[in-house]
Design an enzyme around this catalytic site. Structure first.
Site, PDB file in Angstrom:
ATOM      1  N   SER A  54      26.077  53.576 -12.579  1.00 16.54           N
ATOM      2  CA  SER A  54      26.129  52.142 -12.327  1.00 16.54           C
ATOM      3  C   SER A  54      27.361  51.517 -12.986  1.00 16.54           C
ATOM      4  CB  SER A  54      24.834  51.483 -12.803  1.00 16.54           C
ATOM      5  OG  SER A  54      24.765  50.141 -12.377  1.00 16.54           O
TER       6      SER A  54
ATOM      7  N   ASP B 205      29.976  46.334  -8.793  1.00 17.48           N
ATOM      8  CA  ASP B 205      30.112  47.434  -9.738  1.00 17.48           C
ATOM      9  C   ASP B 205      30.309  48.748  -8.981  1.00 17.48           C
ATOM     10  OD1 ASP B 205      27.526  47.719  -8.798  1.00 17.48           O
ATOM     11  OD2 ASP B 205      26.645  48.151 -10.738  1.00 17.48           O
TER      12      ASP B 205
ATOM     13  N   ASP C  14      28.635  51.367  -8.123  1.00 18.69           N
ATOM     14  CA  ASP C  14      27.688  51.813  -7.099  1.00 18.69           C
ATOM     15  C   ASP C  14      27.216  50.662  -6.207  1.00 18.69           C
ATOM     16  OD1 ASP C  14      26.177  50.784  -9.298  1.00 18.69           O
ATOM     17  OD2 ASP C  14      24.386  51.786  -8.556  1.00 18.69           O
TER      18      ASP C  14
ATOM     19  N   ASP D  38      25.511  47.897  -6.479  1.00 16.16           N
ATOM     20  CA  ASP D  38      24.194  47.255  -6.477  1.00 16.16           C
ATOM     21  C   ASP D  38      24.220  45.936  -7.243  1.00 16.16           C
ATOM     22  OD1 ASP D  38      24.364  48.318  -9.049  1.00 16.16           O
ATOM     23  OD2 ASP D  38      22.319  49.112  -9.061  1.00 16.16           O
TER      24      ASP D  38
END
Length: 578
Positions: A144, A303, A305, A307
């Site tokens: 993340s 970010d 990833d 999400d």
């Protein structure tokens, strides 16, 4: 076996490759480093694995990934889910493609099909893919927003959400039961492909995902009217969002999306920032410079990833850009969606629900009350929001309207079951178009919400306490706060104490105790007078202890002042424990 013996085993066992052994030989004599790498196995928690990349049992490497996957494979076979397969995605971090392959080939060796994306993809696309492919589970290789030294391994179940009871404990038990690397299976990739166990997935899933995300749009008429007038600066932070965010916005009717060139391409070193997190003001420096040059309406940053979404919006009166934290952007999106659904349909579902985590702003409560919908609190972690959606589906009672966390994440539909910064970007651009047709900016809309609901200000601070000693210190701090509950925090009276580990809500004045109604978790939450609150919890993904708080003022200035006073009160409470 002590950590020194495990270290020697890794140095001498033929199972471990020469690169791993060379890395371990380079730390010979550094007792503290050896201990940190080998004093424990990297913990497989309810969110999977997350840790620093490197050699050792307490690190992210091909061996710890294989071992975790063997435990997952054992669980899948126990529940007879092998035929349905597992979807696997990965982000732009170092070793992400390699970890994805190792996970896939371990599953394959256990007779489980793996559907692996052909290149990096956002977290919400993996969540969607699990559902779309009717897979039994999903694996997402990502850390993340953690620093570049980290990587991680998240496990999803068949509903598309990260694992929740009973599957979380069942999988954790199976991972712990893998006592030796000798028990871990793998196979040759070419053989796995030939046998049909390793399957590459690509554009078909992307197209299906886009189709579902675009169904969330309510006011396409406003986009058709002014979408070409709106300028958006977008920063993918060297991650997975670049292609899907631009693709969805283009399909929707926003042609003027300008990507920050220095932060566009995937790069696991994240060279333009020290910390690839849209919560970090540093992430917006280059984007804001571009925005001022082109006169952008808003700046978006996702970010690695994709999400989490960070947002800066234009103040047309000053020409400056205001940062919206996760509470502000989430409330702005949630309010917009609920207001437009109500306007379009005349009313909202009688069993409609607005879901938020316990550390999210109390403004959500005011919004839910305004629209006459149920406000549901869940523990931190978007999987608990996903579990509520699943419960609605199973019982036929409850209609999901919106879900959000303060940590810059929300989900505007039920096509996926994790935070979706791609869809959040889309909805914010739609909202910008809607408000533009009313001669308002998103900042104007935010101020209107403050005038309507109150001037809420919410913040989070954290203290990093790394290593074995750090974990022990965090445990001590939580124990001290649990044993000695304050009755006053600064200017605020503690009215109730929620102890989620002990499943109690205690009224401080009367001593009355009732259950929290939520799963047990190491969290302390103080309900304070004057609509204020404080929450303390160890991070589930980093070596930190986190302190969240919220206040409500009569103006932006009053809320800022109250927040500063709360920071001083928090410091007075916690500093003696450090």
């Amino acid at each position: 076996m002590g950590y020194k013996e495990v270290y020697q085993e890794w140095l001498n066992d033929a199972y471990f490759d020469e690169d791993t052994k060379a890395e371990l030989r380079s730390i010979a004599g550094d007792e503290k480093e050896i201990e940190d790498r080998f004093y424990r196995d990297l913990e497989f928690g309810t969110a999977g694995l997350r840790g620093v990349i490197g050699a050792g049992t307490n690190r992210m490497n091909v061996y710890t990934v294989r071992k975790a996957t063997q435990g997952l494979a054992n669980y899948i076979n126990k529940v007879n889910g092998a035929k349905r397969g597992v979807a696997i995605s990965y982000d732009s971090r170092h070793m992400s493609p390699e970890f994805a392959d190792e996970a896939a080939l371990c599953l394959n060796a256990n007779g489980i099909k793996a559907y692996v994306f052909d290149s990096l993809r956002p977290t919400p696309v993996l969540s969607f893919a699990v559902r779309y492919l009717n897979a039994i589970a999903g694996i997402n290789i990502t850390a993340s927003h953690n620093p570049k030294e980290y990587n991680g391994y998240k496990v999803y179940w068949e509903d598309g959400a990260q694992i929740t009871p009973p599957h979380d404990s069942g999988i954790m038990d199976e991972v712990r039961a893998v006592a030796s690397f000798d028990e871990v299976k793998t196979m040759d990739k070419d053989e796995a492909i030939r046998s049909g166990l390793y399957v590459v997935i690509n554009k078909e899933v992307d197209d299906a995902y886009d189709e579902e995300v675009l169904k969330v749009v309510i006011r396409k008429d406003c986009i058709d009217q002014v979408g070409s007038d709106i300028k958006v600066v977008y920063n993918p932070l060297h991650g997975t969002g670049n292609i899907p965010v631009r693709r969805v916005l283009k399909k929707l009717g926003f042609p003027n999306v300008y990507v920050v060139p220095e932060q566009e391409l995937p790069d696991g070193d994240f060279p333009s920032v020290s910390y690839p997190n849209p919560e970090n003001p540093e992430a917006f420096v280059l984007g804001e410079k571009m925005a001022k040059e082109i006169g952008a309406d808003l700046i978006l940053a996702t970010d690695p990833d994709a999400d989490r979404l960070g947002v800066h919006v234009l103040d047309s009166k000053t020409g400056e850009y205001h940062a919206l934290d996760g509470n502000m952007s989430g409330c702005l999106i949630g309010y917009y969606l609920l207001s437009q659904q109500k306007e379009k349909k005349g009313s909202l579902p009688a069993d409609g629900a607005f879901i938020r985590s316990i550390v999210t702003t109390n403004m959500t409560d005011a919004i839910a009350k305004h629209f006459g919908v149920r406000l549901i609190e869940v523990l931190t972690g978007f999987k608990w929001i996903g579990l509520q959606i699943l419960n609605f589906e199973h019982t036929g009672k409850g209609t999901y309207l919106f879900g959000m966390e303060e940590s810059y994440g929300c989900l505007p539909g039920t096509y996926a079951r994790d935070k979706d910064a791609v869809a959040a970007s889309m909805v914010l651009c739609e909202a910008a178009a809607y408000y533009k047709t009313r001669n308002m900016t998103l900042w104007d809309a935010m101020l209107e919400m403050y005038d309507t609901f109150g001037y809420y200000k919410d913040e989070v601070s954290s203290v990093t306490l790394a290593g074995k000693e750090g974990i022990e210190k965090i445990t001590t701090i939580m124990s001290e706060l649990r044993a000695n509950a304050p009755k006053q925090i600064g200017a605020y009276k503690v009215e109730k104490l929620r102890d989620y580990q002990n499943d109690t809500i205690t009224e401080m004045e009367s001593g009355k105790v009732e259950p929290t109604g939520l799963p047990k978790s190491n969290v302390l939450y103080y309900e304070l007078s004057d609509n204020a609150w404080l929450c303390v919890r160890p991070s589930g993904t980093e070596p930190k202890i986190k302190f969240y708080f919220g206040v409500c003022g009569s103006s932006l200035e009053d809320a800022d002042q109250k927040a500063e006073e709360m920071k001083k009160a928090l410091d007075a409470l916690v500093k003696p424990l450090m």
